[in-house]
Design an enzyme around this catalytic site. Structure first.
Site, PDB file in Angstrom:
ATOM      1  CB  CYS A  83      -0.996  -0.037   1.151  1.00  0.00           C
ATOM      2  SG  CYS A  83      -2.308   1.185   0.965  1.00  0.00           S
ATOM      3  CG  HIS A 192      -4.077  -3.392   2.498  1.00  0.00           C
ATOM      4  ND1 HIS A 192      -3.152  -3.008   3.435  1.00  0.00           N
ATOM      5  CD2 HIS A 192      -4.628  -2.254   2.020  1.00  0.00           C
ATOM      6  CE1 HIS A 192      -3.151  -1.688   3.535  1.00  0.00           C
ATOM      7  NE2 HIS A 192      -4.037  -1.200   2.681  1.00  0.00           N
ATOM      8  CD  GLU A 194      -2.207  -6.219   4.887  1.00  0.00           C
ATOM      9  OE1 GLU A 194      -1.705  -6.562   3.807  1.00  0.00           O
ATOM     10  OE2 GLU A 194      -2.357  -5.031   5.240  1.00  0.00           O
TER      11      GLU A 194
END
Lengths: 212, 256
Positions: A83, A192, A194
């Site tokens: 990001c 992202h 994650e």
């Protein structure tokens, strides 16, 4: 192959726990740190980030982390920007004025243009939510995924590399933009991983497995 | 191309999901961690917890729930309810929440939204707004902001309010129709359309879903970027997969 020593750089910005938990979910320990020695001893380094470009750069500088990051990049060890952590790798960012970045990848970070539309729909900024990746290069990050995976994005700015051959994946939101880049030992994602469910977790696993 | 999002919402009190969930065989139908993980596996795009706990002890319990959820859930997690200070937000984000919902505290002190977005970034600040029609039969009369679970009228116009929240740094607006909430007759799409039209940040529609067509109408007629729903998913009326298939068949882009 011995277990990688993954360091996630903590500079007071970003959801570090979720990156760490993502690695843990796919079987790798990662340490959250701002200690230059720990970063120097890591085999793999992650630069996450949320917030404004200049603010993130100021924090990196304040914690004395710019030198250690440049050393990791120069050493050839695998490096992942996420990001704003991807955006910081570029030469300069245009959020709240022009600010210098880490200049690992020549290029600029620019805002989505105002007034974008798609059909009759006015597109909102930030670009927030799930969008698909179009893989343009088989980056080390993509070894477990195919074309068209959905990933989770939250951003109002995007990177424009000078050399477009570093782009590894694009996404479409009003404009076609670089969703992921790969240059030598450095990979980065505007989305992202994650927060991108199984596709994202498989990218974290591919990063941990990556031997340059 | 960006997908429209489907977001199941769980009401959590003292670390337990109120009324439980029956959509899948869970060992513990009241455990928010298990339910959130099941929704992730079922294809939900995000999960929202609304903390309706009154006590301090309950708040700490909620942080533990968020911590455990963040270990198992790798889609965005929003937590709202009782968020009144920058410190409340910091604790929730550190526990693993990705976004935090602010409702009453924004009405009582709008600058709080600016402080919160400056401290943590707009992307994690969701302003939740409870709206009620000034005249139940006439959308043209407008909507008023309510707080305290819809009991207290605040004399503020909803459409002006959401614009102000965006200006102060909100990253998203979660708009609940108190008229429609619990009615199962669909979202207040006149409300959502009016709000979406003045916002450049995403709008999440909430309150009133009883069937799949309501999700579709919220996204298409209401122009919402995301739809929040509770009971139709919790009680197994429909799965997330059925909802997405229904939307995709009708030309709405969803993550499948």
């Amino acid at each position: 192959m011995s277990a990688p020593r993954i360091a996630i750089i903590d500079y007071g910005r970003g959801n570090l726990r979720s990156v760490q938990k993502g690695f843990s979910k796919v079987g790798y320990d990662a340490i959250v740190t701002r200690d230059a020695r720990v970063i120097g001893n890591a085999t793999h380094v992650v630069l996450p980030g949320v917030g404004a470009f200049a603010d993130c750069m100021a924090n990196l500088e304040g914690y004395g982390l710019i030198g250690p990051i440049q050393q990791v990049v120069a050493s050839g060890r695998p490096f992942l920007g996420i990001c704003v952590g991807m955006q910081l790798l570029f030469t300069e960012g245009a959020e709240f004025g022009i600010h210098k970045g880490l200049d690992v990848i020549p290029g600029r970070v620019v805002a989505f243009p105002a007034g974008m539309t798609e059909g009759n729909t006015r597109l909102k900024v930030p670009h927030m939510g799930w969008n698909r990746l179009h893989v343009t290069r088989q980056s080390p990050l993509f070894r477990h995924i195919g074309e068209g995976e959905w990933c989770y994005f939250v951003h109002s700015y995007h990177a424009v590399p000078d050399d477009l051959s570093v782009v590894a994946a694009t996404s479409q939101y009003g404009v076609l933009f670089a969703a992921s880049v790969w240059k030598d030992n450095v990979v980065a994602t505007q989305f992202h991983p994650e927060k991108s469910d199984t596709a994202g977790l498989s990218m974290l696993r591919a990063f941990a497995e990556w031997e340059v | 191309m960006l997908a429209r999002r489907i977001i199941p919402c769980l009401d959590v009190k003292d670390g337990r999901v109120v009324k439980g969930v029956s959509f899948v065989n869970l060992v513990d139908a009241g455990d928010p961690v298990q339910i959130a993980a099941a929704y992730d596996a079922a294809g939900a795009d995000e999960v929202t917890f609304l903390d309706i706990t009154a006590s301090h002890e309950g708040r700490d319990t909620m942080l533990e729930v968020v911590r455990q959820t963040a270990e198992q859930v790798f889609i965005p997690l929003t937590v709202g309810g009782g968020v009144r200070s920058v410190e409340d937000i910091r604790r929730l984000l550190q526990a693993g929440a990705d976004k935090v919902g602010i409702n009453t505290a924004a009405v009582e002190r709008p600058e709080f939204v600016a402080e919160a977005s400056r401290a943590f970034g707009s992307q994690c600040i969701v302003v939740a707004v409870d709206a009620r029609r000034r005249n139940p039969d006439d959308a043209a009369a407008g909507w008023e902001v309510y707080t305290h679970g819809g009991r207290k009228a605040r004399g503020i116009d909803v459409i002006q309010w959401v614009q102000r929240m965006e200006e102060l740094g909100a990253g998203e607006i979660l708009l609940t129709s108190m008229d429609q909430d619990g009615q199962k007759t669909g979202y207040d799409n006149a409300l959502n359309r009016a709000a979406s039209g003045v916002l450049t940040i995403p709008l999440i529609a909430s309150g009133g879903v009883g069937e799949l067509a309501h999700l579709h109408d919220g996204l298409v007629e209401g122009c919402a970027d995301a739809v929040l729903a509770a009971s139709i998913f919790h009680f197994g009326t429909y799965t997330i997969g059925q909802a997405k298939a229904f939307l995709a068949e009708r030309g709405v882009r969803v993550r499948l």
